[in-house]
Design a protein around this motif. Structure first.
Motif, mmCIF file in Angstrom:
data_model
loop_
_atom_site.group_PDB
_atom_site.id
_atom_site.type_symbol
_atom_site.label_atom_id
_atom_site.label_comp_id
_atom_site.label_asym_id
_atom_site.label_seq_id
_atom_site.Cartn_x
_atom_site.Cartn_y
_atom_site.Cartn_z
ATOM 1 N N MET A 1 -38.271 -23.374 3.919
ATOM 2 C CA MET A 1 -38.486 -23.000 2.616
ATOM 3 C C MET A 1 -37.957 -21.591 2.052
ATOM 4 O O MET A 1 -38.034 -20.681 3.087
ATOM 5 N N ASN A 2 -37.163 -21.597 1.070
ATOM 6 C CA ASN A 2 -36.583 -20.160 0.725
ATOM 7 C C ASN A 2 -37.633 -19.341 -0.084
ATOM 8 O O ASN A 2 -38.443 -19.824 -0.603
ATOM 9 N N ARG A 3 -37.342 -18.017 -0.174
ATOM 10 C CA ARG A 3 -38.457 -17.128 -0.640
ATOM 11 C C ARG A 3 -38.454 -17.566 -2.244
ATOM 12 O O ARG A 3 -39.448 -17.544 -2.747
ATOM 13 N N LYS A 4 -37.464 -18.061 -3.031
ATOM 14 C CA LYS A 4 -37.785 -18.569 -4.303
ATOM 15 C C LYS A 4 -38.612 -19.599 -4.422
ATOM 16 O O LYS A 4 -39.414 -19.566 -5.270
ATOM 17 N N HIS A 5 -38.439 -20.337 -3.730
ATOM 18 C CA HIS A 5 -39.528 -21.515 -3.737
ATOM 19 C C HIS A 5 -40.831 -21.201 -3.305
ATOM 20 O O HIS A 5 -41.646 -21.921 -3.927
ATOM 21 N N LEU A 6 -41.029 -20.414 -2.323
ATOM 22 C CA LEU A 6 -42.301 -19.867 -1.855
ATOM 23 C C LEU A 6 -42.824 -19.146 -3.135
ATOM 24 O O LEU A 6 -44.162 -19.238 -3.494
ATOM 25 N N LEU A 7 -42.192 -18.286 -4.011
ATOM 26 C CA LEU A 7 -42.687 -17.481 -4.928
ATOM 27 C C LEU A 7 -43.068 -18.477 -6.131
ATOM 28 O O LEU A 7 -44.124 -18.440 -6.756
ATOM 29 N N ALA A 8 -42.297 -19.566 -6.179
ATOM 30 C CA ALA A 8 -42.822 -20.495 -7.516
ATOM 31 C C ALA A 8 -44.110 -21.025 -7.117
ATOM 32 O O ALA A 8 -44.782 -21.342 -7.822
ATOM 33 N N GLU A 9 -44.267 -21.676 -5.573
ATOM 34 C CA GLU A 9 -45.472 -22.267 -5.272
ATOM 35 C C GLU A 9 -46.615 -21.345 -5.419
ATOM 36 O O GLU A 9 -47.671 -21.538 -5.856
ATOM 37 N N TYR A 10 -46.375 -19.981 -5.188
ATOM 38 C CA TYR A 10 -47.400 -18.696 -5.273
ATOM 39 C C TYR A 10 -47.635 -18.855 -6.772
ATOM 40 O O TYR A 10 -48.904 -18.592 -6.919
ATOM 41 N N GLU A 11 -47.024 -18.870 -7.669
ATOM 42 C CA GLU A 11 -47.013 -18.730 -9.053
ATOM 43 C C GLU A 11 -47.914 -19.818 -9.482
ATOM 44 O O GLU A 11 -48.934 -19.433 -10.170
ATOM 45 N N LYS A 12 -47.804 -21.001 -8.764
ATOM 46 C CA LYS A 12 -48.496 -22.156 -9.388
ATOM 47 C C LYS A 12 -49.863 -22.132 -8.920
ATOM 48 O O LYS A 12 -50.823 -22.395 -9.704
ATOM 49 N N LEU A 13 -50.055 -21.328 -7.493
ATOM 50 C CA LEU A 13 -51.551 -21.394 -7.278
ATOM 51 C C LEU A 13 -52.202 -20.300 -8.053
ATOM 52 O O LEU A 13 -53.396 -20.368 -8.068
ATOM 53 N N VAL A 14 -51.540 -18.987 -8.348
ATOM 54 C CA VAL A 14 -52.224 -18.295 -9.197
ATOM 55 C C VAL A 14 -52.638 -18.904 -10.521
ATOM 56 O O VAL A 14 -53.532 -18.555 -11.043
ATOM 57 N N GLN A 15 -51.870 -19.511 -11.090
ATOM 58 C CA GLN A 15 -52.135 -20.129 -12.518
ATOM 59 C C GLN A 15 -53.341 -21.416 -12.220
ATOM 60 O O GLN A 15 -54.243 -21.198 -13.175
ATOM 61 N N LEU A 16 -53.291 -21.763 -10.966
ATOM 62 C CA LEU A 16 -54.383 -23.032 -10.909
ATOM 63 C C LEU A 16 -55.718 -22.216 -10.691
ATOM 64 O O LEU A 16 -56.672 -22.389 -11.167
ATOM 65 N N ALA A 17 -55.583 -20.983 -9.879
ATOM 66 C CA ALA A 17 -56.891 -20.359 -9.821
ATOM 67 C C ALA A 17 -57.417 -19.621 -11.039
ATOM 68 O O ALA A 17 -58.528 -19.441 -11.153
ATOM 69 N N ASP A 18 -56.519 -18.976 -11.659
ATOM 70 C CA ASP A 18 -56.978 -18.612 -13.080
ATOM 71 C C ASP A 18 -57.798 -19.676 -13.868
ATOM 72 O O ASP A 18 -58.737 -19.342 -14.395
ATOM 73 N N GLU A 19 -57.015 -20.882 -13.767
ATOM 74 C CA GLU A 19 -57.643 -22.086 -14.608
ATOM 75 C C GLU A 19 -59.175 -22.429 -14.051
ATOM 76 O O GLU A 19 -60.149 -22.645 -14.688
ATOM 77 N N LEU A 20 -59.064 -22.336 -12.818
ATOM 78 C CA LEU A 20 -60.565 -22.621 -12.162
ATOM 79 C C LEU A 20 -61.510 -21.493 -12.429
ATOM 80 O O LEU A 20 -62.841 -21.845 -12.540
ATOM 81 N N SER A 21 -61.156 -20.217 -12.294
ATOM 82 C CA SER A 21 -61.933 -19.284 -12.794
ATOM 83 C C SER A 21 -62.500 -19.388 -14.037
ATOM 84 O O SER A 21 -63.815 -18.915 -14.419
ATOM 85 N N ARG A 22 -61.713 -19.748 -14.993
ATOM 86 C CA ARG A 22 -62.037 -19.837 -16.536
ATOM 87 C C ARG A 22 -63.280 -21.363 -16.630
ATOM 88 O O ARG A 22 -64.115 -21.014 -17.169
ATOM 89 N N GLN A 23 -62.863 -22.185 -15.731
ATOM 90 C CA GLN A 23 -63.738 -23.242 -15.661
ATOM 91 C C GLN A 23 -65.167 -22.825 -15.204
ATOM 92 O O GLN A 23 -66.219 -23.319 -15.607
ATOM 93 N N LEU A 24 -64.924 -21.941 -14.301
ATOM 94 C CA LEU A 24 -66.305 -21.403 -13.406
ATOM 95 C C LEU A 24 -66.980 -20.708 -14.364
ATOM 96 O O LEU A 24 -68.265 -20.750 -14.542
ATOM 97 N N ALA A 25 -66.377 -19.881 -15.073
ATOM 98 C CA ALA A 25 -67.224 -19.020 -16.167
ATOM 99 C C ALA A 25 -67.747 -20.016 -17.315
ATOM 100 O O ALA A 25 -68.754 -19.741 -17.627
ATOM 101 N N ALA A 26 -66.995 -20.753 -17.497
ATOM 102 C CA ALA A 26 -67.575 -22.079 -18.425
ATOM 103 C C ALA A 26 -68.845 -22.727 -17.992
ATOM 104 O O ALA A 26 -69.904 -22.590 -18.772
ATOM 105 N N CYS A 27 -68.824 -23.074 -16.595
ATOM 106 C CA CYS A 27 -70.064 -23.457 -16.011
ATOM 107 C C CYS A 27 -71.277 -22.445 -16.235
ATOM 108 O O CYS A 27 -72.355 -22.912 -16.791
#
Length: 89
Positions: A1-27
């Motif tokens: 994997m190249n750096r650009k791909h790794l960074l894109a995957e990392y950004e997806k995980l950051v966004q998913l983690a943010d969404e899960l955090s919002r859902q946890l706050a809603a719970c």
């Protein structure tokens, strides 16, 4: 994997983690509203119904927390790969 791909995957995980955090706050908010409503006599549900609702929300909350922890572990792993990849170049 190249750096650009790794960074894109990392950004997806950051966004998913943010969404899960919002859902946890809603719970947490749902539980607080139900408990506060019972305490202030605004919720007139049967005790069994209240217990079932809180139990269901807690089950969802635990599931989200587990998923969030797994994502945080994936983020940490990707961050190390990105750092190593950066050191090579």
């Amino acid at each position: 994997m190249n750096r650009k791909h790794l960074l894109a995957e990392y950004e997806k995980l950051v966004q998913l983690a943010d969404e899960l955090s919002r859902q946890l706050a809603a719970c947490r908010e749902i539980i607080e509203v139900v408990i506060g409503g019972v305490y202030h006599s605004r919720v007139k549900w049967h005790q069994k119904t209240i217990s079932e609702v809180i139990s269901a929300v807690v089950d969802i909350q635990y599931s989200l927390e587990l998923e969030l922890r797994l994502i945080e572990a994936q983020k940490a792993f990707l961050a190390r790969l990105i750092d190593r990849n950066n050191d090579i170049h």
